[in-house]
Scaffold this active site. Sequence first.
Site, PDB file in Angstrom:
ATOM      1  CE  LYS A  75      -4.173  -1.299  -0.159  1.00 41.32           C
ATOM      2  NZ  LYS A  75      -5.378  -0.768  -0.886  1.00 41.32           N
ATOM      3  CG  ASP A 123      -9.844  -2.467   6.289  1.00 40.57           C
ATOM      4  OD1 ASP A 123     -10.480  -2.310   7.210  1.00 40.57           O
ATOM      5  OD2 ASP A 123      -9.883  -3.126   5.148  1.00 40.57           O
TER       6      ASP A 123
HETATM    7  C1  LIG Z   1      -2.086  -5.947   3.207  1.00 41.12           C
HETATM    8  C2  LIG Z   1      -3.201  -5.921   2.193  1.00 41.12           C
HETATM    9  N1  LIG Z   1      -3.198  -6.688   1.192  1.00 41.12           N
HETATM   10  C3  LIG Z   1      -4.291  -6.813   0.342  1.00 41.12           C
HETATM   11  C4  LIG Z   1      -5.216  -5.766   0.306  1.00 41.12           C
HETATM   12  C5  LIG Z   1      -6.556  -5.562  -0.630  1.00 41.12           C
HETATM   13  O1  LIG Z   1      -6.022  -4.561  -1.423  1.00 41.12           O
HETATM   14  P1  LIG Z   1      -7.385  -3.990  -2.383  1.00 41.12           P
HETATM   15  O2  LIG Z   1      -8.058  -3.401  -1.353  1.00 41.12           O
HETATM   16  O3  LIG Z   1      -6.626  -3.075  -3.279  1.00 41.12           O
HETATM   17  O4  LIG Z   1      -7.895  -5.236  -3.154  1.00 41.12           O
HETATM   18  C6  LIG Z   1      -5.055  -4.574   1.256  1.00 41.12           C
HETATM   19  C7  LIG Z   1      -5.799  -3.389   1.281  1.00 41.12           C
HETATM   20  O5  LIG Z   1      -5.666  -2.695   2.190  1.00 41.12           O
HETATM   21  C8  LIG Z   1      -3.721  -4.817   2.218  1.00 41.12           C
HETATM   22  O6  LIG Z   1      -3.800  -3.690   3.199  1.00 41.12           O
END
Ligand SMILES: Cc1ncc(COP(=O)(O)O)c(C=O)c1O
Length: 402
Positions: A75, A123
Amino acid sequence: MLIRNHHVDFGSPLLPEDAEILSIPAAAEVERMLSRRDDHRETPLHSLPALAAELGVGALFVKDEGHRLGLGSFKALGGSYAVIRLVLEAARKRTGRNVDVDDLAHPDIRAVAREMTFGCATDGNHGRSVAMGAQLVGAKSVIFVHQGVSRKRIEAIAQYGAEIVRVEGTYDDSVEFAAKVCGERGWTVVSDTSWPGYEHIPGLVMQGYTALLCEALREMVAPPTHVFVQAGVGGIAAATAGHLALRYGKDRPRFVVVEPARAACLLETAKAGHPVKVAHGEPTVMAMLECYEPSLVAWRILSRVACAFMTVDEEDAVSIMNRLARPTGADPAIVAGESGGVGLAGLVTVAGDANMRATLGLDASSRILVINTEGATDPERYEELVGLPASAVAGTLSVERV
Ligand SMILES: Cc1ncc(COP(=O)(O)O)c(C=O)c1O
């Protein structure tokens, strides 16, 4: 559960605006901007031959985003990149000059940034990235967190000088509230999810993610045959799948979207054939994936280029964290947070099921790419689930690398 993508748009090219966001030149520009940052290092791409053999596939590669820009997740690439791009856009408008990333320290550009406030719901990881970007350019940030965001994650955001606003309800409630408050105050919403009429900024966030794929593909001798990526709102999955489609055309890898069974908004959307909001159930351990409504742009891309959508269970996510922390054979130890190993958990599920293997054409010649999207971004939770502090696992990693 695994379903194939039967959408009418499946196999058709990306819309021109989405192709532009995820294009090879756009990704190269992201890398150029990243290269100007002192804290930038390419993240490792690990090969896991022992696990590949166990799963009956030819090769398995894990792009390890636990090491990204000191933030511990991929992110870091999206929110902070979008903030920088937005400051540059505002500065160009204000000064009439062609301002570039190298000009960010100039007093007149700092003055533009100082007047800007960036807000978002999170989140945990996305908010940290937006706050980091704002601090970097000298702007303000206000981050909206829902009830499920842990104390450690909130502290990690506040560390970048962000004002924190707590919101009752779920992630989706915080997205709505953030958009409302930012709209009223004239702040810029840097959301990682998109909705009708709000596509430019989430597009920039997704564009930022493409850098990790460029790095991984440069290191791989041959392109992957299959890619499994976890999804919350679908941004990272769509950025990855879309960029691969543009790069490899009809020879692109098979792409699988992996979600928690408790928050499978993309799988339900794929079943319905249009974006749907799923009902809130019990919270999932895969905290960063707990999203109940897909990003509009992400779905538009995934409906065209994702081969399949699948879910994994709570215990699958915890089991893969433990497996990565305690590898066998020559495999390196990898610190994967609760949401980090979920794409790999999807592969493990498919590899153990003859029907799913056949559906995806997975065999001993397959070369798989997955993304460890986060390290121990909540160290207390990590230790609780793995029974080891992340530092002990990371210690194994550095010994292995020596
Ligand atoms: C560690 C991690 N993996 C995967 C995701 C999923 O990303 P997306 O919301 O773009 O699908 C997030 C989203 O915050 C994340 O923090």
